[in-house]
Design a protein around this motif. Structure first.
Motif, PDB file in Angstrom:
ATOM      1  N   ARG A 116       0.844  -1.198   0.000  1.00  0.00           N
ATOM      2  CA  ARG A 116       0.000   0.000   0.000  1.00  0.00           C
ATOM      3  C   ARG A 116       0.873   1.239   0.000  1.00  0.00           C
ATOM      4  NH1 ARG A 116      -4.136   0.648   4.829  1.00  0.00           N
ATOM      5  NH2 ARG A 116      -2.204   1.023   6.003  1.00  0.00           N
ATOM      6  N   SER A 117       0.631   2.104  -0.963  1.00  0.00           N
ATOM      7  CA  SER A 117       1.321   3.398  -1.043  1.00  0.00           C
ATOM      8  C   SER A 117       0.260   4.460  -1.298  1.00  0.00           C
ATOM      9  CB  SER A 117       2.363   3.408  -2.162  1.00  0.00           C
ATOM     10  OG  SER A 117       2.982   4.676  -2.256  1.00  0.00           O
ATOM     11  N   GLY A 118      -0.128   5.202  -0.258  1.00  0.00           N
ATOM     12  CA  GLY A 118      -1.243   6.128  -0.397  1.00  0.00           C
ATOM     13  C   GLY A 118      -2.512   5.356  -0.695  1.00  0.00           C
ATOM     14  N   ASN A 119      -3.154   5.666  -1.820  1.00  0.00           N
ATOM     15  CA  ASN A 119      -4.371   4.955  -2.231  1.00  0.00           C
ATOM     16  C   ASN A 119      -4.078   3.804  -3.187  1.00  0.00           C
ATOM     17  OD1 ASN A 119      -6.100   6.657  -0.744  1.00  0.00           O
ATOM     18  ND2 ASN A 119      -6.053   8.199  -2.384  1.00  0.00           N
ATOM     19  N   ALA A 120      -2.821   3.610  -3.530  1.00  0.00           N
ATOM     20  CA  ALA A 120      -2.451   2.557  -4.483  1.00  0.00           C
ATOM     21  C   ALA A 120      -2.244   1.231  -3.754  1.00  0.00           C
ATOM     22  CB  ALA A 120      -1.189   2.941  -5.233  1.00  0.00           C
ATOM     23  N   LEU A 121      -2.805   0.159  -4.322  1.00  0.00           N
ATOM     24  CA  LEU A 121      -2.677  -1.187  -3.763  1.00  0.00           C
ATOM     25  C   LEU A 121      -2.108  -2.127  -4.815  1.00  0.00           C
ATOM     26  CD1 LEU A 121      -5.991  -1.936  -1.800  1.00  0.00           C
ATOM     27  CD2 LEU A 121      -3.701  -1.617  -0.838  1.00  0.00           C
ATOM     28  N   THR A 122      -1.189  -3.007  -4.393  1.00  0.00           N
ATOM     29  CA  THR A 122      -0.661  -4.047  -5.264  1.00  0.00           C
ATOM     30  C   THR A 122      -0.684  -5.369  -4.524  1.00  0.00           C
ATOM     31  OG1 THR A 122       0.806  -2.523  -6.441  1.00  0.00           O
ATOM     32  CG2 THR A 122       1.334  -4.863  -6.572  1.00  0.00           C
ATOM     33  N   ALA A 123      -1.257  -6.394  -5.157  1.00  0.00           N
ATOM     34  CA  ALA A 123      -1.279  -7.743  -4.604  1.00  0.00           C
ATOM     35  C   ALA A 123      -0.217  -8.573  -5.307  1.00  0.00           C
ATOM     36  CB  ALA A 123      -2.656  -8.379  -4.791  1.00  0.00           C
ATOM     37  N   ILE A 124       0.587  -9.302  -4.523  1.00  0.00           N
ATOM     38  CA  ILE A 124       1.692 -10.080  -5.086  1.00  0.00           C
ATOM     39  C   ILE A 124       1.547 -11.539  -4.680  1.00  0.00           C
ATOM     40  CG2 ILE A 124       4.194 -10.447  -5.056  1.00  0.00           C
ATOM     41  CD1 ILE A 124       4.550  -7.485  -4.617  1.00  0.00           C
ATOM     42  N   GLU A 125       1.556 -12.411  -5.671  1.00  0.00           N
ATOM     43  CA  GLU A 125       1.569 -13.857  -5.447  1.00  0.00           C
ATOM     44  C   GLU A 125       2.923 -14.387  -5.910  1.00  0.00           C
ATOM     45  OE1 GLU A 125       0.079 -17.498  -4.128  1.00  0.00           O
ATOM     46  OE2 GLU A 125      -0.769 -15.496  -3.914  1.00  0.00           O
TER      47      GLU A 125
ATOM     48  N   ALA B 262       7.042 -11.490 -14.663  1.00  0.00           N
ATOM     49  CA  ALA B 262       7.821 -11.047 -13.493  1.00  0.00           C
ATOM     50  C   ALA B 262       8.679 -12.207 -12.983  1.00  0.00           C
ATOM     51  CB  ALA B 262       6.901 -10.541 -12.387  1.00  0.00           C
ATOM     52  N   PRO B 263       9.731 -12.578 -13.735  1.00  0.00           N
ATOM     53  CA  PRO B 263      10.615 -13.658 -13.280  1.00  0.00           C
ATOM     54  C   PRO B 263      11.216 -13.336 -11.911  1.00  0.00           C
ATOM     55  CG  PRO B 263      11.080 -13.072 -15.566  1.00  0.00           C
ATOM     56  CD  PRO B 263      10.155 -12.018 -15.032  1.00  0.00           C
ATOM     57  N   LEU B 264      11.451 -14.370 -11.126  1.00  0.00           N
ATOM     58  CA  LEU B 264      11.964 -14.176  -9.777  1.00  0.00           C
ATOM     59  C   LEU B 264      13.259 -13.372  -9.785  1.00  0.00           C
ATOM     60  CD1 LEU B 264      11.971 -14.725  -6.722  1.00  0.00           C
ATOM     61  CD2 LEU B 264      13.075 -16.947  -7.207  1.00  0.00           C
ATOM     62  N   GLU B 265      14.190 -13.713 -10.696  1.00  0.00           N
ATOM     63  CA  GLU B 265      15.470 -12.994 -10.748  1.00  0.00           C
ATOM     64  C   GLU B 265      15.258 -11.505 -11.018  1.00  0.00           C
ATOM     65  OE1 GLU B 265      14.724 -15.758 -12.284  1.00  0.00           O
ATOM     66  OE2 GLU B 265      16.426 -17.147 -12.427  1.00  0.00           O
ATOM     67  N   ASP B 266      14.369 -11.183 -11.956  1.00  0.00           N
ATOM     68  CA  ASP B 266      14.124  -9.780 -12.284  1.00  0.00           C
ATOM     69  C   ASP B 266      13.485  -9.053 -11.109  1.00  0.00           C
ATOM     70  OD1 ASP B 266      15.210 -10.079 -14.753  1.00  0.00           O
ATOM     71  OD2 ASP B 266      13.330 -10.059 -15.869  1.00  0.00           O
ATOM     72  N   PHE B 267      12.568  -9.737 -10.427  1.00  0.00           N
ATOM     73  CA  PHE B 267      11.923  -9.095  -9.286  1.00  0.00           C
ATOM     74  C   PHE B 267      12.942  -8.793  -8.195  1.00  0.00           C
ATOM     75  CE2 PHE B 267       9.614  -8.774  -5.346  1.00  0.00           C
ATOM     76  CZ  PHE B 267       8.500  -8.028  -5.691  1.00  0.00           C
ATOM     77  N   LEU B 268      13.812  -9.763  -7.890  1.00  0.00           N
ATOM     78  CA  LEU B 268      14.798  -9.558  -6.838  1.00  0.00           C
ATOM     79  C   LEU B 268      15.861  -8.530  -7.242  1.00  0.00           C
ATOM     80  CD1 LEU B 268      15.291 -13.217  -5.513  1.00  0.00           C
ATOM     81  CD2 LEU B 268      13.953 -11.371  -4.497  1.00  0.00           C
ATOM     82  N   ARG B 269      16.045  -8.342  -8.548  1.00  0.00           N
ATOM     83  CA  ARG B 269      16.970  -7.297  -9.012  1.00  0.00           C
ATOM     84  C   ARG B 269      16.316  -5.909  -8.952  1.00  0.00           C
ATOM     85  NH1 ARG B 269      17.916 -11.076 -13.602  1.00  0.00           N
ATOM     86  NH2 ARG B 269      19.866 -12.212 -13.204  1.00  0.00           N
ATOM     87  N   GLY B 270      15.032  -5.845  -8.657  1.00  0.00           N
ATOM     88  CA  GLY B 270      14.328  -4.562  -8.606  1.00  0.00           C
ATOM     89  C   GLY B 270      13.877  -4.069  -9.955  1.00  0.00           C
ATOM     90  N   ASN B 271      13.744  -4.983 -10.926  1.00  0.00           N
ATOM     91  CA  ASN B 271      13.390  -4.584 -12.282  1.00  0.00           C
ATOM     92  C   ASN B 271      11.901  -4.710 -12.584  1.00  0.00           C
ATOM     93  OD1 ASN B 271      16.081  -4.075 -12.820  1.00  0.00           O
ATOM     94  ND2 ASN B 271      16.474  -6.115 -13.659  1.00  0.00           N
ATOM     95  N   VAL B 272      11.080  -4.976 -11.578  1.00  0.00           N
ATOM     96  CA  VAL B 272       9.636  -5.087 -11.758  1.00  0.00           C
ATOM     97  C   VAL B 272       8.971  -3.942 -11.000  1.00  0.00           C
ATOM     98  CG1 VAL B 272       7.583  -6.505 -11.357  1.00  0.00           C
ATOM     99  CG2 VAL B 272       9.740  -7.603 -12.031  1.00  0.00           C
ATOM    100  N   ALA B 273       8.209  -3.129 -11.699  1.00  0.00           N
ATOM    101  CA  ALA B 273       7.536  -1.983 -11.059  1.00  0.00           C
ATOM    102  C   ALA B 273       6.495  -2.491 -10.078  1.00  0.00           C
ATOM    103  CB  ALA B 273       6.888  -1.104 -12.122  1.00  0.00           C
ATOM    104  N   LEU B 274       6.472  -1.928  -8.888  1.00  0.00           N
ATOM    105  CA  LEU B 274       5.571  -2.389  -7.840  1.00  0.00           C
ATOM    106  C   LEU B 274       4.204  -1.730  -7.921  1.00  0.00           C
ATOM    107  CD1 LEU B 274       7.998  -2.482  -4.760  1.00  0.00           C
ATOM    108  CD2 LEU B 274       7.360  -4.347  -6.324  1.00  0.00           C
ATOM    109  N   PHE B 275       4.117  -0.510  -8.423  1.00  0.00           N
ATOM    110  CA  PHE B 275       2.831   0.207  -8.474  1.00  0.00           C
ATOM    111  C   PHE B 275       2.582   0.738  -9.877  1.00  0.00           C
ATOM    112  CE2 PHE B 275       4.288   0.531  -4.080  1.00  0.00           C
ATOM    113  CZ  PHE B 275       3.161   0.106  -3.388  1.00  0.00           C
TER     114      PHE B 275
END
Length: 393
Positions: free
Chosen positions: A339-348, A380-393
């Motif tokens: 949660r960032s302000g009014n923005a919500l992201t669900a991650i599986e 969203a490959p695991l490696e890319d996510f852990l590298r910070g290359n996947v936008a969260l919002f």
């Protein structure tokens, strides 16, 4: 290898030290995460004359030492801008009131003495900052290293990072498993828990705190009710005590109990926590001789992968200013909710362990404007996510 690799923290600190004197810069975070190295790199890159001094247990009661070092820096600052960096400031008794007095005097005298302070005991440091130095400092968090940093600096593979985590001092020991384990216990876990957390006056049950940390690391990536935690601990106290201790461990950058996301804040706080280490090496070390199964057993690897994702999110939340939760409604569950302000992201997280399906759809149907991310998917490959290359919002 470590001194040649420069984290973003070093560049950020250098940039702030190149500005006119406004605030002290406070580098704070867990032990053995590279705070002193980052400060040295920043000082080397700015061209401003500087001096780095380190407090130690030998001078734990000596505010006179701190005054002497400060006075020597003042002499240099009269000739032009000068930086005084004080490492492990929490070793000095009543350091915050002394620093306040000295800083305010320099402000009154228009002295261009820039100050950097660091501390391994983040809880003690934060207490001193709140107590005396409000409005006089900026925080620069120094946390465990991310996958991209370990990949570039140490050549880590994904499995290396999942297993050995992001403590840079331990990276060179990954080919000697028992030596690595000794380092983690002796140089990271024991001083972090015993000196940085249990040393606080608020810890009335130190044995409970140690047991909670050990158990919590082993259960990382899982929802565990306070009732179950109390049942597994010999000296359990009560749910309020355990919740308080989990908060302290989270503030120390070690282990957090994520709360269930709810529109109602009180309901969220009363939920069972989802335990998440701030670095997977803490989970690995807690398994002792059985730690190899974390990579080979599908269920345990699943929890390890989810813990790596959770650890990355918890660390990023500090600098990127968002909150991390988990969510469940009946049989439908989501691993993480941001949660960032009014923005919500669900991650599986597709981690290999068997889980129910449909959690993301259920969450999205309830919170229509939310974003969904499946870590481990083609998008969203695991490696890319852990590298910070996947936008969260």
């Amino acid at each position: 290898m470590l001194p040649k690799f420069k984290r973003k923290l070093a560049g950020k600190l250098a940039s702030r030290l190149s500005e006119p004197r406004r605030f002290m810069q406070v580098v704070v975070g867990p032990r053995q995460t590279g705070k002193t190295t980052a400060v040295r790199q920043a000082l080397d890159s700015i061209g401003t004359p500087s001096r780095l001094v380190r407090a130690s247990q030998d001078i734990v009661a000596s505010r006179d030492w701190l005054r002497r070092e400060w006075d020597q820096a003042r002499v240099k600052a009269k000739e032009g801008p000068f930086v005084l960096a004080i490492d492990e400031i929490q070793m000095v008794s009543q350091w915050s009131s002394t620093v306040k007095e000295l800083w305010d005097a320099d402000t009154d005298n228009d002295l261009e003495l820039l100050v950097v302070i660091t501390g391994s005991s983040s809880l003690m440091l934060q207490h001193g900052l709140r107590e005396s130095l409000t409005g006089r400092f900026e925080l620069l968090p120094c946390q465990q290293w991310e996958f991209a940093e370990c990949e570039e600096a140490f050549g880590f593979t994904l499995d290396d990072f999942l297993f050995f985590g992001g403590y840079p001092g331990a990276a060179s020991l990954k080919d000697d498993a028992f030596r690595w384990l000794d380092y983690m216990h002796d140089s990271v876990i024991a001083p972090s828990v015993l000196r940085d957390v249990i040393a606080l006056d608020r810890i009335t049950k130190p044995a409970l705190m140690e047991a909670l940390f050990s158990l919590g690391c082993a259960y990382s990536g899982q929802e565990v009710s306070y009732r179950k935690l109390m049942g597994r601990l010999d000296d359990a106290g009560n749910a309020t005590t355990i919740a308080h201790y989990l908060n302290l461990l989270g503030d120390a950058g070690l282990l957090s109990g994520l709360q269930k996301y709810s529109e109602k804040q009180l309901k969220s706080r009363a939920s069972s926590p989802r335990l998440t280490v701030h670095d997977t090496s803490l989970m690995t070390a807690s398994y002792g001789e059985g730690r190899e199964s974390l990579l080979t057993d599908p269920a345990l690897r699943g929890h390890l992968v989810e813990s790596a994702v959770g650890a990355s999110l918890v660390r990023r939340a500090t600098s990127e200013h968002f909150e991390v939760f988990w969510w469940r409604d009946g049989s439908q569950e989501v691993d993480f909710v941001l949660r960032s302000g009014n923005a919500l992201t669900a991650i599986e997280v597709k981690s290999g362990r068997i889980k129910g399906v449909g959690g993301l759809d259920a969450f999205h149907s309830r919170f229509e404007n939310s974003k969904s991310i499946v870590v481990g998917s083609n998008e969203a490959p695991l490696e890319d996510f852990l590298r910070g290359n996947v936008a969260l919002f």
